[in-house]
Design a protein around this motif. Structure first.
Motif, PDB file in Angstrom:
ATOM      1  N   LYS A  63      -5.422  -4.204  -2.572  1.00 53.18           N
ATOM      2  CA  LYS A  63      -5.947  -5.205  -1.687  1.00 53.18           C
ATOM      3  C   LYS A  63      -5.276  -3.896   0.219  1.00 53.18           C
ATOM      4  N   ARG A  64      -4.436  -3.583  -0.380  1.00 56.18           N
ATOM      5  CA  ARG A  64      -3.874  -2.811   0.924  1.00 56.18           C
ATOM      6  C   ARG A  64      -3.083  -4.165   1.431  1.00 56.18           C
ATOM      7  N   GLY A  65      -2.525  -4.740   0.944  1.00 53.40           N
ATOM      8  CA  GLY A  65      -1.523  -5.866   1.608  1.00 53.40           C
ATOM      9  C   GLY A  65      -0.134  -6.002   1.413  1.00 53.40           C
ATOM     10  N   HIS A  66       0.488  -4.935   1.310  1.00 51.68           N
ATOM     11  CA  HIS A  66       2.032  -4.745   0.764  1.00 51.68           C
ATOM     12  C   HIS A  66       1.885  -4.564   2.316  1.00 51.68           C
ATOM     13  N   ILE A  67       3.963  -4.452   1.978  1.00 48.92           N
ATOM     14  CA  ILE A  67       4.291  -4.320   3.970  1.00 48.92           C
ATOM     15  C   ILE A  67       4.757  -3.421   4.302  1.00 48.92           C
ATOM     16  N   GLU A  68       3.819  -3.317   5.346  1.00 46.20           N
ATOM     17  CA  GLU A  68       4.258  -2.175   6.176  1.00 46.20           C
ATOM     18  C   GLU A  68       5.119  -2.230   8.049  1.00 46.20           C
ATOM     19  N   ILE A  69       5.988  -1.391   7.577  1.00 44.93           N
ATOM     20  CA  ILE A  69       5.776  -1.764   9.618  1.00 44.93           C
ATOM     21  C   ILE A  69       5.895  -0.596  10.686  1.00 44.93           C
ATOM     22  N   ASP A  70       4.695  -1.013  11.211  1.00 48.93           N
ATOM     23  CA  ASP A  70       3.392  -0.194  11.981  1.00 48.93           C
ATOM     24  C   ASP A  70       4.074  -0.255  13.033  1.00 48.93           C
ATOM     25  N   TYR A  71       5.451  -0.022  13.295  1.00 51.24           N
ATOM     26  CA  TYR A  71       5.535  -0.342  15.053  1.00 51.24           C
ATOM     27  C   TYR A  71       5.323   1.462  15.407  1.00 51.24           C
ATOM     28  N   PHE A  72       6.261   2.392  14.563  1.00 53.14           N
ATOM     29  CA  PHE A  72       5.980   3.788  15.588  1.00 53.14           C
ATOM     30  C   PHE A  72       4.915   4.879  14.108  1.00 53.14           C
ATOM     31  N   PHE A  73       4.617   3.776  13.950  1.00 55.60           N
ATOM     32  CA  PHE A  73       2.752   4.547  13.461  1.00 55.60           C
ATOM     33  C   PHE A  73       1.679   4.261  14.427  1.00 55.60           C
ATOM     34  N   ASP A  74       1.977   3.118  15.754  1.00 48.95           N
ATOM     35  CA  ASP A  74       0.839   2.954  16.405  1.00 48.95           C
ATOM     36  C   ASP A  74       1.097   4.236  17.680  1.00 48.95           C
TER      37      ASP A  74
END
Length: 160
Positions: A63-74
């Motif tokens: 479901k692509r619902g796992h935790i991710e930290i997207d601060y750097f990704f963005d």
């Protein structure tokens, strides 16, 4: 195919949660209303919780619902985001194959080979541990499906 897989997994998770809930309710009722402690209920609830955690992790992967930290990704460019996405999915794939499928299958094999049974329910522990390679296989299917979709994702810089 993925939607059918999701529906089957959802139904299994709901069923396992229902069994776990009944087991815990029965344990509490039997202990406090009838002054009897049924040891099998605690073991069944523990096995259900294990199945919920491992199978739930595979389901959330799909479901692509796992935790991710997207601060750097963005902060990355679209091409860097795509490469990072492939890298993360590759790590998930390696984890699912090595730890869950290979390791889980080995654990399952060993418990069947040694004929280990649970103390209260007397079920072969290999049946309890079979959820590991099953969940690993689900994660592999979900991850490969998502990796096929990555090339079509629009990684715009202003995406939030």
């Amino acid at each position: 195919m993925i939607s059918v897989l999701n529906k089957v997994t959802e139904n299994i998770l709901v069923g396992v949660f229902f069994v776990m809930t009944l087991s815990v309710v029965w344990q509490v009722m039997s202990r406090y209303l009838f002054n009897i402690s049924a040891s099998w209920t605690e073991e069944l609830a523990r096995f259900c919780l294990m199945w919920l955690a491992v199978l739930g992790a595979a389901y959330i992967t799909g479901k692509r619902g796992h935790i991710e930290i997207d601060y750097f990704f963005d902060k990355f460019s679209p091409s860097q985001k795509r490469r990072l996405d492939y890298f993360v999915e590759t790590l998930i794939l390696i984890f699912a194959v090595v730890i869950l499928i290979i390791g889980g299958a080995y654990l399952m094999y060993m418990t069947f080979y040694l004929e280990q049974k649970s103390p209260a329910l007397q079920v072969p522990l290999g049946l309890v541990y079979c959820i590991l390679p099953i969940s690993g296989a689900l994660m592999v299917v979900y991850t490969i499906d998502y990796m096929k979709q990555i090339k079509n994702i629009n990684y715009s810089i202003n995406e939030s």
